[in-house]
Enzyme design. Structure first.
Site, PDB file in Angstrom:
ATOM      1  N   GLU A  62      -7.813   3.425  -6.009  1.00 58.63           N
ATOM      2  CA  GLU A  62      -8.571   2.804  -4.914  1.00 58.63           C
ATOM      3  C   GLU A  62     -10.041   2.633  -5.295  1.00 58.63           C
ATOM      4  OE1 GLU A  62      -8.912   0.794  -2.900  1.00 58.63           O
ATOM      5  OE2 GLU A  62      -8.438   1.459  -0.875  1.00 58.63           O
ATOM      6  N   ARG A  98      -0.952   9.662  -3.455  1.00 57.51           N
ATOM      7  CA  ARG A  98      -0.317   8.965  -2.348  1.00 57.51           C
ATOM      8  C   ARG A  98       0.528   7.784  -2.810  1.00 57.51           C
ATOM      9  NH1 ARG A  98      -5.897   8.590  -2.158  1.00 57.51           N
ATOM     10  NH2 ARG A  98      -6.942   6.608  -1.680  1.00 57.51           N
ATOM     11  N   ASN A 139      -5.721   9.084   5.654  1.00 56.28           N
ATOM     12  CA  ASN A 139      -5.654   7.935   6.568  1.00 56.28           C
ATOM     13  C   ASN A 139      -5.638   8.433   8.013  1.00 56.28           C
ATOM     14  OD1 ASN A 139      -3.374   6.080   4.437  1.00 56.28           O
ATOM     15  ND2 ASN A 139      -5.587   5.816   4.665  1.00 56.28           N
ATOM     16  N   ARG A 176       0.857  -1.188   0.000  1.00 50.35           N
ATOM     17  CA  ARG A 176       0.000   0.000   0.000  1.00 50.35           C
ATOM     18  C   ARG A 176       0.889   1.232   0.000  1.00 50.35           C
ATOM     19  NH1 ARG A 176      -4.301  -0.459   4.790  1.00 50.35           N
ATOM     20  NH2 ARG A 176      -4.997   1.550   3.993  1.00 50.35           N
ATOM     21  N   HIS A 177       0.334   2.349  -0.371  1.00 51.73           N
ATOM     22  CA  HIS A 177       1.053   3.620  -0.269  1.00 51.73           C
ATOM     23  C   HIS A 177       1.394   3.896   1.191  1.00 51.73           C
ATOM     24  CE1 HIS A 177      -2.676   5.111   1.441  1.00 51.73           C
ATOM     25  NE2 HIS A 177      -3.284   4.424   0.480  1.00 51.73           N
ATOM     26  N   HIS A 182      -3.526   0.443  -3.287  1.00 46.53           N
ATOM     27  CA  HIS A 182      -4.425   0.803  -2.184  1.00 46.53           C
ATOM     28  C   HIS A 182      -5.025  -0.462  -1.566  1.00 46.53           C
ATOM     29  CE1 HIS A 182      -4.373   4.955  -3.787  1.00 46.53           C
ATOM     30  NE2 HIS A 182      -4.220   4.305  -4.923  1.00 46.53           N
TER      31      HIS A 182
HETATM   32  O1  F6P Z   1      -9.154   3.673   4.391  1.00 49.48           O
HETATM   33  C1  F6P Z   1      -8.259   3.555   3.346  1.00 49.48           C
HETATM   34  C2  F6P Z   1      -8.933   2.968   2.122  1.00 49.48           C
HETATM   35  O2  F6P Z   1      -7.942   2.777   1.132  1.00 49.48           O
HETATM   36  C3  F6P Z   1     -10.094   3.815   1.566  1.00 49.48           C
HETATM   37  O3  F6P Z   1      -9.682   4.811   0.680  1.00 49.48           O
HETATM   38  C4  F6P Z   1     -10.952   2.764   0.944  1.00 49.48           C
HETATM   39  O4  F6P Z   1     -12.277   3.205   0.728  1.00 49.48           O
HETATM   40  C5  F6P Z   1     -10.862   1.671   1.961  1.00 49.48           C
HETATM   41  O5  F6P Z   1      -9.531   1.702   2.435  1.00 49.48           O
HETATM   42  C6  F6P Z   1     -11.154   0.296   1.414  1.00 49.48           C
HETATM   43  O6  F6P Z   1     -11.284  -0.581   2.489  1.00 49.48           O
HETATM   44  P1  F6P Z   1     -12.746  -1.103   2.937  1.00 49.48           P
HETATM   45  O7  F6P Z   1     -13.266  -1.789   1.707  1.00 49.48           O
HETATM   46  O8  F6P Z   1     -12.468  -2.051   4.069  1.00 49.48           O
HETATM   47  O9  F6P Z   1     -13.587   0.066   3.318  1.00 49.48           O
END
Ligand code: F6P
Length: 669
Positions: A555, A534, A489, A482-483, A621
Site C-alpha cells: 500500500e 492482509r 480498516n 483489495r484485501h 490495496h
Molecule cells: O484506508 C485503507 C488504505 O488502504 C490505507 O492504508 C491507505 O493509506 C489508504 O487506503 C489510501 O487511500 P487514500 O489515498 O484515499 O487515503
C-alpha cells in the site's frame, strides 16, 4: 565552518573569537536535547521546545510568537540563525509548547539567557521547566555553536542550497522543479538576514552553511523544507509542457535530459507504419495509454478519423488505389492536416504524439519528416505481420468495428472490399529503412517474432521499446481486488500491517470460491499479493495456483502518518491534511509516498501484467489498485487518487484483441 557543524556540537562552546573581521556574520545554532529517561518518558517529546526573546529570528518577548525548534531526532531539536558579530547582547529564553493540547506553554525557569559574540553567559548548559500539573522539573541539555562566516560564503551557500535542495522539496512542490526559483530579487550579493536550518543541511557539508530569512525557508512540522523567496510568491514550477507530471525514474530522466541540453527533442512523434489490419491502431492506443499513465502528455492522432470527417464514411477500395491520383492527394491532404494538428498540439505543450496511419510509402514518410523538421523527433513504428490467420482475424474485426463499414450490412461484401483495399496498399508498400525506427515483426501473439531497432536512444524511446517488447494480443483476464477488511480498516487506521477482521476472513473464503470457479477452465493462472499480511491472508484459501508476493504491490507508504486515522492526521498535522486534500496526486506523506511515487513503482507490475499470457489475480490495496486500474481504464492521472475501489469487490479486466473491457463483481453484500 561547515554545515556539518550542527552535528559536532561543542557543549556551550563559542567559535570565531579573535578573528574580528568587520564584515563577518555570526552563524549561530541553538540545540536542545531531552535529558530524561527515554523509555520511561516517551511522552515528553510531545512538548516542543521553542525560543523567544530578542534574537534576530524572533525579536519578540511574546510567548505566542515563540519560534519552534526543528526536530532533529525524537529527543533533539535545533534552530539556527545569522546575526551581525557586533550584535551586542541578545537575550532569549526557551519555552515548551504542548504539541496537541491547547494547554499553556511552559517557560524556562531562571534568568534570561544572554548571548554575546556567540558565547552564552553563565551556567547555561541546561534548561529547566516546571510542569504545572505536578510541579515536576524537566531538564533539557542546551548546546550552542557559533561560527563566523563571510557574507560572500553565506550568499554562495544560499545559492547552492537553492540549487541543490530545492528540487527535492517535493512535498508540496512538483517533483520536477528545476529553474523553479525566479532570479528576480536574488542578486549575487543577496545575503539573507537570518537563517533557520535543519538536519538536511548537514548533508551539504562542502557548501558550508546556508542562510535565508526565516520567511524564505519555512520548515514544515515534519522536518521538510519549503522554500519561499520572501517576496510573497510561492516557488514557481516549470510549465507542464516542459516536463511530464511524474515522479521517480521518469522525473529523473526528464531533469537529466533538460540539464544535459537538447540531445533529444523534448517532443516526439511515434509514426506508425504498416499495411491495413496489422494492429496499428491497437498498438497506438496501448502505447498512448501507457505513456499517459507514466505522466507523459500523449495524444493519439488517427488519420482515418480525419479522412472520414473530410471525405465521409463510404469510400470504396478505389479511393485507396495508388494510381488514383485524386485519392492519393486526398489521403496526403488529410495526413498533412493530422500532422499539422499534432505539431500545433506539441507547440502548446504536448509531449508525445502517436501518428496513426499506414504511412506505407517513403514519399509519405518524407513529407511527414519535412513537416516535423526542427519541431519534433520522429520514430517510425512499423508493424509487420506475416501470419495469415492473424490477418484474417484482424480483417473480420475491422469489418465489424470500423466506421468505414458501419453502413455495410453484408459481411462478405465488406471483406471483399477491404481485401481489395489491402492489395492496393501492398502494391506500393515500402518497408521502413530510413531514420529512427522500431519494427515489430510477428510479435502480436506474444509467442516470439522479432523486434528490430535502428537509431533509437534516450530514456523515453528506451521505455517504449521495452513496453512494446512485452505487449501482445493474447486474450486473458486480469482480476483486481483489495484485501479483505483488515482490523485497521475497522479502526479507521491507514497503513499498518494488521490481520483480517471477521468480515475480511469471510471475504477471503468467498474470493477463493469465486477465483476457483472463474478460472476453472484455465490451464494456469497466478495469484499476486503484496508483502503485507492482509493480502497474503486474503489469498490463503485460493487453492491450486502459484502465489507471488510483490513488494511493489504494498500500500501507499503513509510515512509519519502510518497508523493514524484521517481525523488524527487532521487534528495533529492540519497543514499536511490540507496539503493532501489540495493535491492528492502529488502530495507525498512526510517520509512516505505520493500517488505519483506509487505509479512509478508499479511500472514493472504493469509491464509484467502486459507480458503475462495466463490470467492473473492481483490482491492488493486501495491506492495501488487505483493506480493499476487507471492504467487499464485509461483514466487521467489527476483522477487516480479518487477512483472508487471498494472492499470486497472484484474488478475483472478482460484483455481482448479489441481492447480492454471491464466487469465489476460485488462478492459480499
Ligand atoms: O484506508 C485503507 C488504505 O488502504 C490505507 O492504508 C491507505 O493509506 C489508504 O487506503 C489510501 O487511500 P487514500 O489515498 O484515499 O487515503
Amino acid at each position: 565552518m561547515g554545515a556539518g557543524g550542527s552535528k559536532a556540537w561543542e557543549k556551550s562552546g563559542a567559535g570565531g573569537e579573535g578573528e574580528g573581521e568587520e564584515d563577518m556574520q555570526l552563524y549561530v545554532s541553538l540545540n536542545m536535547e531531552w535529558s530524561g529517561d527515554r523509555d520511561r518518558d516517551r511522552d515528553q517529546p510531545l512538548l516542543i521546545p521553542h525560543v523567544y526573546g530578542s534574537l534576530p529570528l524572533v525579536g519578540s518577548w511574546d510567548p505566542s510568537k515563540a519560534l519552534a525548534l526543528e526536530r532533529e531526532s525524537t529527543f533533539r531539536w535545533e534552530i539556527s540563525f545569522v546575526a551581525p558579530p557586533n550584535h551586542g547582547t541578545l537575550d532569549f529564553k526557551f519555552l515548551l509548547k504542548p504539541k496537541h493540547s491547547g494547554s499553556p506553554c511552559i517557560i524556562e525557569e531562571g534568568i534570561n539567557r544572554l548571548l554575546t559574540g556567540g558565547a552564552l553567559h553563565g551556567d547555561a548548559q541546561s534548561a529547566f521547566f516546571r510542569l504545572p500539573e505536578n510541579n515536576e522539573m524537566l531538564e533539557y541539555l542546551v548546546y550552542i555553536k557559533a561560527d563566523k562566516v563571510s557574507p560572500f560564503d553565506l550568499a554562495a551557500s544560499w545559492r547552492a542550497y537553492q540549487k541543490i535542495l530545492q528540487p527535492s522539496t517535493v512535498r508540496r512542490v512538483p517533483d520536477i522543479s528545476i529553474d523553479s526559483i525566479p532570479v528576480t530579487g536574488l542578486e549575487d550579493t543577496d545575503v539573507p538576514l537570518s537563517y533557520s536550518h535543519n538536519a538536511h543541511l548537514s548533508e551539504l557539508a562542502e557548501y558550508k552553511s546556508v542562510g535565508t530569512d526565516s520567511s524564505a525557508v519555512r520548515h514544515t512540522s515534519q522536518g521538510g523544507l519549503l522554500v519561499d523567496r520572501g517576496v510573497g510568491s510561492s516557488p514557481k514550477t516549470v510549465q507542464s509542457n516542459a516536463m511530464p507530471e511524474a515522479a521517480g525514474a521518469v522525473a529523473a530522466a526528464a531533469v537529466a535530459d533538460r540539464m544535459l541540453g537538447p540531445k533529444e527533442h523534448q517532443q516526439m512523434a511515434i509514426v506508425l507504419v504498416g499495411l491495413p489490419a496489422r494492429g496499428k491502431t491497437f498498438t497506438a492506443a496501448k502505447l498512448t495509454r501507457y505513456l499517459r499513465w507514466l505522466g507523459h502528455d500523449t495524444k493519439h492522432f488517427n488519420v482515418g478519423k480525419y479522412r472520414r470527417l473530410k471525405h465521409g464514411l463510404n469510400q470504396t477500395a478505389d479511393f485507396f488505389r495508388a494510381d488514383n491520383q485524386d485519392g492519393v492527394d486526398a489521403r496526403n491532404e488529410v495526413a498533412a492536416l493530422a500532422m499539422e494538428d499534432m505539431l500545433s498540439w506539441m507547440l502548446e505543450g504536448g509531449q508525445v504524439g502517436i501518428f496513426d496511419a499506414t504511412n506505407s510509402t517513403r514519399k509519405r514518410r518524407n513529407m511527414l519528416m519535412q513537416m516535423a523538421e526542427g519541431k519534433c523527433k520522429i520514430i517510425f513504428l512499423e508493424t509487420i505481420c506475416n501470419d495469415q490467420a492473424v490477418i484474417e482475424q484482424n480483417i473480420c474485426l475491422k469489418i465489424r468495428q470500423s466506421p468505414d463499414y458501419a453502413n455495410q450490412p453484408d459481411l462478405a461484401a465488406g471483406m471483399e472490399d477491404f481485401k481489395n483495399r489491402l492489395s492496393h496498399y501492398e502494391k506500393v508498400y515500402e518497408p521502413v529503412e530510413e531514420g529512427s525506427y522500431i519494427k515489430m515483426i510477428d510479435t502480436v501473439s506474444g509467442k516470439g517474432g522479432q523486434m528490430q531497432i535502428n537509431n533509437i536512444s534516450g530514456y523515453l524511446p528506451g521505455r517504449i521499446v521495452f513496453f512494446l517488447v512485452n505487449t501482445h494480443l493474447t486474450p486473458r483476464p486480469i482480476l483486481l481486488t483489495r484485501h479483505g477488511e483488515s482490523r485497521d480498516n475497522v479502526r479507521g487506521r491507514i497503513g499498518g500491517d494488521s490481520v483480517l477482521s471477521e468480515a475480511g476472513e469471510e471475504y477471503a473464503m468467498k474470493l477463493a470460491d469465486f477465483v476457483n470457479k472463474r478460472l476453472r477452465y484455465e490451464k494456469t493462472a497466478c495469484i499476486w499479493t503484496s508483502t503485507l499480511q492482509r493480502t497474503i491472508l486474503t489469498a490463503q484459501h485460493i487453492g491450486e495456483f502459484p502465489k507471488i508476493q510483490w513488494r511493489a504491490l504494498d500500500e501507499i507508504n503513509a510515512g509519519v502518518c502510518d497508523g493514524m486515522t484521517y481525523e488524527e492526521i487532521k487534528k495533529n498535522t492540519p497543514e499536511e491534511y490540507d496539503a493532501r486534500k489540495a493535491d492528492k496526486l502529488r502530495y507525498r506523506y512526510p517520509r512516505g509516498e505520493s500517488y505519483l511515487d506509487v505509479i512509478q513503482r508499479l511500472e514493472p507490475v504493469i509491464i509484467e501484467l502486459e507480458r503475462q499470457r495466463a490470467p492473473v489475480v492481483v490482491i492488493a490495496h486501495q491506492a495501488v489498485l487505483r493506480a493499476l486500474y487507471a492504467y487499464f481504464a485509461d483514466k487521467p492521472l489527476k483522477e487516480v487518487p479518487h477512483i472508487e475501489v471498494p472492499l470486497h469487490s472484484m474488478i475483472e479486466i478482460q484483455m481482448e484483441v479489441t481492447g480492454v473491457h471491464e466487469k465489476i463483481y460485488k462478492l459480499v453484500n
